[in-house]
Design a protein around this motif. Structure first.
Motif, PDB file in Angstrom:
ATOM      1  N   TYR A  42      -6.982   7.084   7.785  1.00  0.00           N
ATOM      2  CA  TYR A  42      -7.797   5.897   7.509  1.00  0.00           C
ATOM      3  C   TYR A  42      -9.159   5.980   8.191  1.00  0.00           C
ATOM      4  O   TYR A  42     -10.174   5.557   7.629  1.00  0.00           O
ATOM      5  CB  TYR A  42      -7.087   4.625   7.992  1.00  0.00           C
ATOM      6  CG  TYR A  42      -6.321   3.904   6.924  1.00  0.00           C
ATOM      7  CD1 TYR A  42      -6.960   3.366   5.812  1.00  0.00           C
ATOM      8  CD2 TYR A  42      -4.957   3.722   7.038  1.00  0.00           C
ATOM      9  CE1 TYR A  42      -6.259   2.680   4.835  1.00  0.00           C
ATOM     10  CE2 TYR A  42      -4.239   3.027   6.066  1.00  0.00           C
ATOM     11  CZ  TYR A  42      -4.899   2.514   4.975  1.00  0.00           C
ATOM     12  OH  TYR A  42      -4.202   1.835   4.015  1.00  0.00           O
ATOM     13  N   GLU A  43      -9.194   6.497   9.400  1.00  0.00           N
ATOM     14  CA  GLU A  43     -10.454   6.584  10.136  1.00  0.00           C
ATOM     15  C   GLU A  43     -11.477   7.412   9.361  1.00  0.00           C
ATOM     16  O   GLU A  43     -12.625   7.006   9.185  1.00  0.00           O
ATOM     17  CB  GLU A  43     -10.201   7.190  11.519  1.00  0.00           C
ATOM     18  CG  GLU A  43     -11.426   7.196  12.401  1.00  0.00           C
ATOM     19  CD  GLU A  43     -11.128   7.701  13.794  1.00  0.00           C
ATOM     20  OE1 GLU A  43     -12.034   8.295  14.399  1.00  0.00           O
ATOM     21  OE2 GLU A  43     -10.002   7.492  14.292  1.00  0.00           O
ATOM     22  N   CYS A  82      -5.260  -2.689   8.717  1.00  0.00           N
ATOM     23  CA  CYS A  82      -6.225  -1.626   8.438  1.00  0.00           C
ATOM     24  C   CYS A  82      -7.629  -1.987   8.912  1.00  0.00           C
ATOM     25  O   CYS A  82      -8.352  -1.141   9.448  1.00  0.00           O
ATOM     26  CB  CYS A  82      -6.248  -1.312   6.946  1.00  0.00           C
ATOM     27  SG  CYS A  82      -4.690  -0.588   6.379  1.00  0.00           S
ATOM     28  N   PHE A  86      -8.733   0.310  11.955  1.00  0.00           N
ATOM     29  CA  PHE A  86      -9.596   1.374  11.450  1.00  0.00           C
ATOM     30  C   PHE A  86     -10.935   0.874  10.907  1.00  0.00           C
ATOM     31  O   PHE A  86     -11.745   1.685  10.458  1.00  0.00           O
ATOM     32  CB  PHE A  86      -8.867   2.165  10.352  1.00  0.00           C
ATOM     33  CG  PHE A  86      -7.564   2.736  10.825  1.00  0.00           C
ATOM     34  CD1 PHE A  86      -7.528   3.845  11.660  1.00  0.00           C
ATOM     35  CD2 PHE A  86      -6.360   2.149  10.461  1.00  0.00           C
ATOM     36  CE1 PHE A  86      -6.328   4.368  12.119  1.00  0.00           C
ATOM     37  CE2 PHE A  86      -5.150   2.667  10.910  1.00  0.00           C
ATOM     38  CZ  PHE A  86      -5.131   3.770  11.742  1.00  0.00           C
TER      39      PHE A  86
END
Length: 178
Positions: A42-43, A82, A86
């Motif tokens: 995700y990053e 999320c 992130f």
């Protein structure tokens, strides 16, 4: 109109969103999970999005709880996790099935267009098979969380990347389409 633009899905906030809204954009569609060993991707997905969204990249996030139940949250909770962990700014949709009897029609279409993963990494894929503990899928089925489909500006599905392919490993492919 390209077939991908025929689909409408529900966002994590419960709103209907037509993929036709993304006409003319380069799309990266990813099935995801918040409790997977690949979740740190995700990053880099967010970094890619921040780097290329002004040039026309859109990342579409499709949570899926089919792989060892690693996406247990409801849509709103999922999006919050999320965003907090992130900093995601791209669209997160409600959970869908990507395999089996209840496969969402979008994923039936994606798998028909690109039935095999590209960019396999032998060692990483071996680890992925071990992590799946017998849940590994054969043929066109989605193998695990973080399978990525790349769609050009005309709505054509041009590539499918294995879960083990990190987001920045496909940056060149994205640049070519932008």
């Amino acid at each position: 109109m390209a077939p991908i633009y025929q689909f409408t899905l529900q966002t994590a906030q419960g709103e209907d969103k037509s993929l036709a809204d993304y006409r003319g954009k380069v799309l990266l569609l990813v099935n995801t999970a918040t409790r997977c060993s690949l979740t740190p991707q995700y990053e880099d997905l967010q970094k890619l999005y921040a780097k290329y969204r002004e040039q026309g990249l859109e990342i579409l996030d499709f949570p899926c709880n089919q792989f060892r139940e690693q996406a247990p949250e409801n849509g709103t909770e999922y999006a919050q996790v999320c965003q907090m962990k992130f900093g995601t700014e791209f669209t997160i949709f409600n959970k869908i099935d990507v395999n089996g009897a209840n496969t969402h029609p979008l994923y039936i279409y994606l798998k028909q267009q690109q039935p095999e993963d590209t960019g396999n990494h032998i060692f990483k894929d071996l680890l992925l098979k071990l992590a799946s503990l017998g849940e590994a899928r054969e043929g066109p089925d989605i193998k695990w969380n973080f399978t990525k489909f790349l769609v050009n500006r005309e709505g054509e599905v041009v590539a499918r990347f294995a879960p083990s392919v990190a987001p920045f490993e496909i940056e060149t492919d994205i640049q070519k389409l932008l």
